[in-house]
Design a protein around this motif. Structure first.
Motif, PDB file in Angstrom:
ATOM      1  N   ARG A 206      51.139  30.552  42.050  1.00 34.73           N
ATOM      2  CA  ARG A 206      49.787  30.009  42.283  1.00 34.73           C
ATOM      3  C   ARG A 206      48.764  31.139  42.361  1.00 34.73           C
ATOM      4  NH1 ARG A 206      52.488  26.704  46.136  1.00 34.73           N
ATOM      5  NH2 ARG A 206      51.480  27.805  47.862  1.00 34.73           N
ATOM      6  N   ARG A 207      49.140  32.251  42.993  1.00 34.93           N
ATOM      7  CA  ARG A 207      48.213  33.384  43.048  1.00 34.93           C
ATOM      8  C   ARG A 207      47.846  33.848  41.639  1.00 34.93           C
ATOM      9  NH1 ARG A 207      52.186  35.720  47.436  1.00 34.93           N
ATOM     10  NH2 ARG A 207      51.194  35.029  49.361  1.00 34.93           N
ATOM     11  N   GLY A 208      48.834  33.874  40.745  1.00 32.87           N
ATOM     12  CA  GLY A 208      48.551  34.271  39.370  1.00 32.87           C
ATOM     13  C   GLY A 208      47.588  33.325  38.679  1.00 32.87           C
ATOM     14  N   VAL A 209      47.756  32.036  38.892  1.00 32.69           N
ATOM     15  CA  VAL A 209      46.841  31.055  38.307  1.00 32.69           C
ATOM     16  C   VAL A 209      45.423  31.270  38.829  1.00 32.69           C
ATOM     17  CG1 VAL A 209      46.274  28.593  38.200  1.00 32.69           C
ATOM     18  CG2 VAL A 209      48.659  29.326  37.945  1.00 32.69           C
ATOM     19  N   ILE A 210      45.309  31.535  40.115  1.00 32.70           N
ATOM     20  CA  ILE A 210      43.987  31.724  40.735  1.00 32.70           C
ATOM     21  C   ILE A 210      43.308  32.973  40.192  1.00 32.70           C
ATOM     22  CG2 ILE A 210      42.823  32.215  42.933  1.00 32.70           C
ATOM     23  CD1 ILE A 210      45.038  30.419  44.252  1.00 32.70           C
ATOM     24  N   VAL A 211      44.051  34.069  40.083  1.00 35.63           N
ATOM     25  CA  VAL A 211      43.469  35.299  39.542  1.00 35.63           C
ATOM     26  C   VAL A 211      43.086  35.102  38.077  1.00 35.63           C
ATOM     27  CG1 VAL A 211      43.979  37.698  38.923  1.00 35.63           C
ATOM     28  CG2 VAL A 211      44.633  36.816  41.178  1.00 35.63           C
ATOM     29  N   ASP A 212      43.957  34.456  37.305  1.00 37.38           N
ATOM     30  CA  ASP A 212      43.678  34.246  35.883  1.00 37.38           C
ATOM     31  C   ASP A 212      42.463  33.347  35.661  1.00 37.38           C
ATOM     32  OD1 ASP A 212      45.832  35.841  35.250  1.00 37.38           O
ATOM     33  OD2 ASP A 212      47.206  34.184  34.824  1.00 37.38           O
ATOM     34  N   GLY A 244      51.589  41.439  48.235  1.00 37.93           N
ATOM     35  CA  GLY A 244      52.808  41.529  47.442  1.00 37.93           C
ATOM     36  C   GLY A 244      52.663  41.845  45.984  1.00 37.93           C
ATOM     37  N   SER A 245      51.519  42.301  45.527  1.00 43.79           N
ATOM     38  CA  SER A 245      51.362  42.579  44.097  1.00 43.79           C
ATOM     39  C   SER A 245      50.386  43.719  43.863  1.00 43.79           C
ATOM     40  CB  SER A 245      50.868  41.327  43.361  1.00 43.79           C
ATOM     41  OG  SER A 245      50.448  41.644  42.043  1.00 43.79           O
ATOM     42  N   CYS A 249      46.286  43.538  43.462  1.00 44.96           N
ATOM     43  CA  CYS A 249      45.469  44.445  44.267  1.00 44.96           C
ATOM     44  C   CYS A 249      44.506  45.229  43.388  1.00 44.96           C
ATOM     45  CB  CYS A 249      46.363  45.402  45.049  1.00 44.96           C
ATOM     46  SG  CYS A 249      47.157  44.676  46.497  1.00 44.96           S
ATOM     47  N   GLY A 250      44.987  45.665  42.227  1.00 45.51           N
ATOM     48  CA  GLY A 250      44.114  46.388  41.306  1.00 45.51           C
ATOM     49  C   GLY A 250      42.950  45.537  40.833  1.00 45.51           C
ATOM     50  N   ALA A 277      40.112  42.760  57.587  1.00 48.11           N
ATOM     51  CA  ALA A 277      41.061  43.818  57.948  1.00 48.11           C
ATOM     52  C   ALA A 277      42.432  43.540  57.356  1.00 48.11           C
ATOM     53  CB  ALA A 277      41.150  43.940  59.473  1.00 48.11           C
ATOM     54  N   ALA A 278      42.844  42.272  57.361  1.00 54.41           N
ATOM     55  CA  ALA A 278      44.134  41.925  56.761  1.00 54.41           C
ATOM     56  C   ALA A 278      44.119  42.215  55.265  1.00 54.41           C
ATOM     57  CB  ALA A 278      44.446  40.451  57.019  1.00 54.41           C
ATOM     58  N   ALA A 279      43.035  41.841  54.579  1.00 50.49           N
ATOM     59  CA  ALA A 279      42.946  42.104  53.146  1.00 50.49           C
ATOM     60  C   ALA A 279      42.991  43.597  52.856  1.00 50.49           C
ATOM     61  CB  ALA A 279      41.658  41.491  52.592  1.00 50.49           C
ATOM     62  N   LEU A 280      42.268  44.386  53.629  1.00 57.29           N
ATOM     63  CA  LEU A 280      42.268  45.832  53.419  1.00 57.29           C
ATOM     64  C   LEU A 280      43.646  46.431  53.689  1.00 57.29           C
ATOM     65  CD1 LEU A 280      38.800  46.669  54.975  1.00 57.29           C
ATOM     66  CD2 LEU A 280      39.453  46.987  52.575  1.00 57.29           C
ATOM     67  N   SER A 281      44.370  45.862  54.638  1.00 55.21           N
ATOM     68  CA  SER A 281      45.717  46.381  54.900  1.00 55.21           C
ATOM     69  C   SER A 281      46.634  46.160  53.706  1.00 55.21           C
ATOM     70  CB  SER A 281      46.304  45.727  56.156  1.00 55.21           C
ATOM     71  OG  SER A 281      46.675  44.383  55.923  1.00 55.21           O
ATOM     72  N   TYR A 282      46.511  45.000  53.058  1.00 51.66           N
ATOM     73  CA  TYR A 282      47.313  44.755  51.844  1.00 51.66           C
ATOM     74  C   TYR A 282      46.899  45.691  50.715  1.00 51.66           C
ATOM     75  CZ  TYR A 282      49.062  40.391  53.912  1.00 51.66           C
ATOM     76  OH  TYR A 282      49.666  39.460  54.717  1.00 51.66           O
ATOM     77  N   LEU A 283      45.597  45.873  50.554  1.00 52.30           N
ATOM     78  CA  LEU A 283      45.107  46.734  49.476  1.00 52.30           C
ATOM     79  C   LEU A 283      45.497  48.192  49.694  1.00 52.30           C
ATOM     80  CD1 LEU A 283      41.510  45.254  49.024  1.00 52.30           C
ATOM     81  CD2 LEU A 283      43.492  44.877  47.539  1.00 52.30           C
ATOM     82  N   ALA A 284      45.609  48.605  50.957  1.00 52.86           N
ATOM     83  CA  ALA A 284      45.945  49.998  51.254  1.00 52.86           C
ATOM     84  C   ALA A 284      47.424  50.309  51.090  1.00 52.86           C
ATOM     85  CB  ALA A 284      45.510  50.331  52.683  1.00 52.86           C
TER      86      ALA A 284
END
Length: 299
Positions: A206-212, A244-245, A249-250, A277-284
């Motif tokens: 689902r995350r892939g569909v949303i990004v696409d 998880g990706s 993240c890129g 803060a949670a989003a930045l933690s994943y990105l970092a």
């Protein structure tokens, strides 16, 4: 109500002229507005089956007024919602989404939004009745109000169930929700970000569909310029998408999310700060390049 109007109005729903039925449905809706006690009196008087019958077979005005009344009842207790579902209202409300006037669609989406809140059993009935494709169609082509209400209902249906999320994604909801992020009212944007937050949780597919579908730039724009609620929900959705990706993240970093997330850390609500803060933690995690971008943004 104390004068005994409710039983007489309910009787007219079944036995009156077309105009009497229309006016009785409107009167019952007005009596139900904002009062759980009065809703209870009206439901106990047998109004719900009669209103559902009108919603299915009445004039267009009767359908509009019946949907309004049912929406007011559904905003109350779980027992009232149960009575509405048991009377077959969901199927009738879904039919109106396809065949009714725009006013009837707006009011039916309100009712479905209330019914879809807080009960997995009711959510299952709504999905099984074919509501999701109909809600997506209204989200794509309806009025401003209908879009707002449809986004709310889809967000409620998406909560807490991978299976329902799959049905929603398969119906093309993601593309419609992303379009609302760019073109909808602020209320519609808030509710669409809620829905995307639920849909982006727990499934890489689902995350892939949303990004696409182009959600990331749209979410970043809402994070920068939206209401407090929209910023909270956008930050949550971006955090879910980042989990998880490295590839996702890129995409999120390239869309300019980091400065927007950092800005929220200074100026946002408590919930927005937590979600950012949670989003930045994943990105970092896992990338020196992304860490450098985050540090350079003043995080």
């Amino acid at each position: 109500v104390d004068a005994g109007a409710v039983p007489a109005l309910v009787a007219l729903l079944s036995e009156g002229s077309i105009t009497a039925k229309e006016n009785s449905a409107m009167a019952l809706g007005n009596l139900a507005y904002g009062s759980d006690d009065q809703c209870g009196v009206i439901v106990d008087a047998g109004a719900v089956p009669a209103l559902v019958a009108l919603l299915s077979e009445g004039s267009m005005t009767a359908k509009e007024n019946s949907a309004t009344a049912l929406g007011h009842f559904a905003s109350g207790s779980g027992d009232q919602c149960g009575a509405i579902v048991d009377a077959g209202a969901v199927q009738a409300l879904v039919a109106v989404l396809s065949e009714g006037s725009m006013t009837a669609k707006e009011r039916s989406t309100v009712a479905l939004g209330h019914l879809s809140y807080g009960s997995d059993d009711r959510r299952g009935v709504i999905v099984d009745a074919g509501a999701v494709p109909a809600l997506v169609a209204v989200l794509s082509e309806g009025s401003i109000t209908a879009k707002e209400n449809s986004a709310r209902a889809l967000g409620n249906l998406a909560a807490g169930s991978d299976e329902r999320c799959g049905v929603i994604v398969d119906a093309g909801a993601v593309q419609a929700l992303v379009a609302v992020l760019s073109e909808g009212s602020m209320t519609a944007k808030e509710r669409s970000t809620v829905a995307l937050g639920h849909l982006s949780y727990g499934s890489d597919d689902r995350r892939g569909v949303i990004v696409d579908a182009g959600a990331v730039p749209a979410l970043v724009a809402v994070l920068s310029e939206g209401s407090i609620t929209a910023k909270e929900n956008s930050a949550r959705a971006l955090g879910n998408l980042a989990a998880g990706s490295d590839e996702r993240c890129g995409v999120i970093v390239d869309a300019g999310s980091v400065p927007a997330l950092v800005a929220v850390l200074s100026e946002g609500s408590i919930t927005a700060k937590e979600n950012s803060a949670a989003a930045l933690s994943y990105l970092a995690a896992g990338s020196d390049d992304r860490r450098g971008v985050i540090v350079d943004a003043g995080a």
